[in-house]
Design a protein around this motif. Structure first.
Motif, PDB file in Angstrom:
ATOM      1  N   ARG A   1      24.269  68.727 -33.868  1.00  0.00           N
ATOM      2  CA  ARG A   1      22.970  69.368 -34.099  1.00  0.00           C
ATOM      3  C   ARG A   1      23.025  70.463 -35.154  1.00  0.00           C
ATOM      4  N   THR A   2      24.210  71.050 -35.337  1.00  0.00           N
ATOM      5  CA  THR A   2      24.334  72.187 -36.236  1.00  0.00           C
ATOM      6  C   THR A   2      25.518  71.987 -37.165  1.00  0.00           C
TER       7      THR A   2
ATOM      8  N   ARG B   1      23.914  78.435 -41.678  1.00  0.00           N
ATOM      9  CA  ARG B   1      23.800  77.490 -40.561  1.00  0.00           C
ATOM     10  C   ARG B   1      22.689  76.508 -40.908  1.00  0.00           C
TER      11      ARG B   1
ATOM     12  N   ASP C   1      20.333  73.501 -39.292  1.00  0.00           N
ATOM     13  CA  ASP C   1      19.844  72.733 -38.154  1.00  0.00           C
ATOM     14  C   ASP C   1      19.709  71.296 -38.656  1.00  0.00           C
TER      15      ASP C   1
ATOM     16  N   ARG D   1      18.663  68.638 -37.246  1.00  0.00           N
ATOM     17  CA  ARG D   1      17.453  67.909 -36.829  1.00  0.00           C
ATOM     18  C   ARG D   1      16.287  68.247 -37.738  1.00  0.00           C
TER      19      ARG D   1
END
Length: 172
Positions: A37-38, A51, A53, A55
């Protein structure tokens, strides 16, 4: 793609799924969480780690480490992100949730790539201009051993079957 992949897997691996712009001169190291996810990206030339994301494809500033963050690895439990800082000659331990730098440790000159032991107790860091590898205890970032290697070490991996560290060097 290895010859052991199924035809369907080969098709998936050979397809670009997205391009996510990261602001900065030299995006280098990438570490992805176990749940995919990350992603964390070291942005060399900026002093920061971002970072992503995966998604939503949203990029946010995450941590400020030393000069020239270059390579990243996550601890096996995913709680700590380790960052080599090429320009400042350090490794930073960063809280993977908050981005807070937990501690820094001085390495040799120009630490580049690193590997982590499967149990997460040791980092192995190549020091490019020092022509050495440092073994670092992750609990407190103490350098427990430094071994000279051929000139300009650049790549490193940990092979768990033999508990061996392999290093590649530009000098051969």
């Amino acid at each position: 793609v290895t010859p052991f992949c199924s035809g369907k897997m080969k098709r998936l691996l050979n397809r670009l799924s997205a391009t996510i712009p990261v602001t900065g001169l030299y995006p280098r190291g990438i570490a992805v969480t176990a749940d995919s996810r990350t992603a964390y990206v070291a942005v060399m030339g900026s002093g920061k780690v971002v970072r992503v994301d995966l998604r939503t494809r949203t990029v946010t500033d995450f941590a400020r480490t030393g000069d020239g963050p270059r390579h990243l690895v996550l601890s096996p439990d995913g709680r700590t992100l380790y960052v080599t800082n090429n320009g400042s000659g350090t490794v930073s331990a960063v809280d993977a949730e908050t981005g807070r730098v937990l501690r820094d440790a001085t390495m040799g000159k120009e630490p580049r790539s690193m590997a982590i032991s499967p149990d997460g107790t040791a980092l192995y860091v190549v020091n490019y201009s020092s022509s050495s590898v440092s073994k670092v205890r992750t609990s407190d970032l103490t350098v427990t051993q430094t071994v000279p290697v051929d000139g300009m070490p650049i790549g490193i991996t940990y092979e768990p079957t033999r508990r061996a560290v392999w290093v590649s060097c530009y000098s051969g």
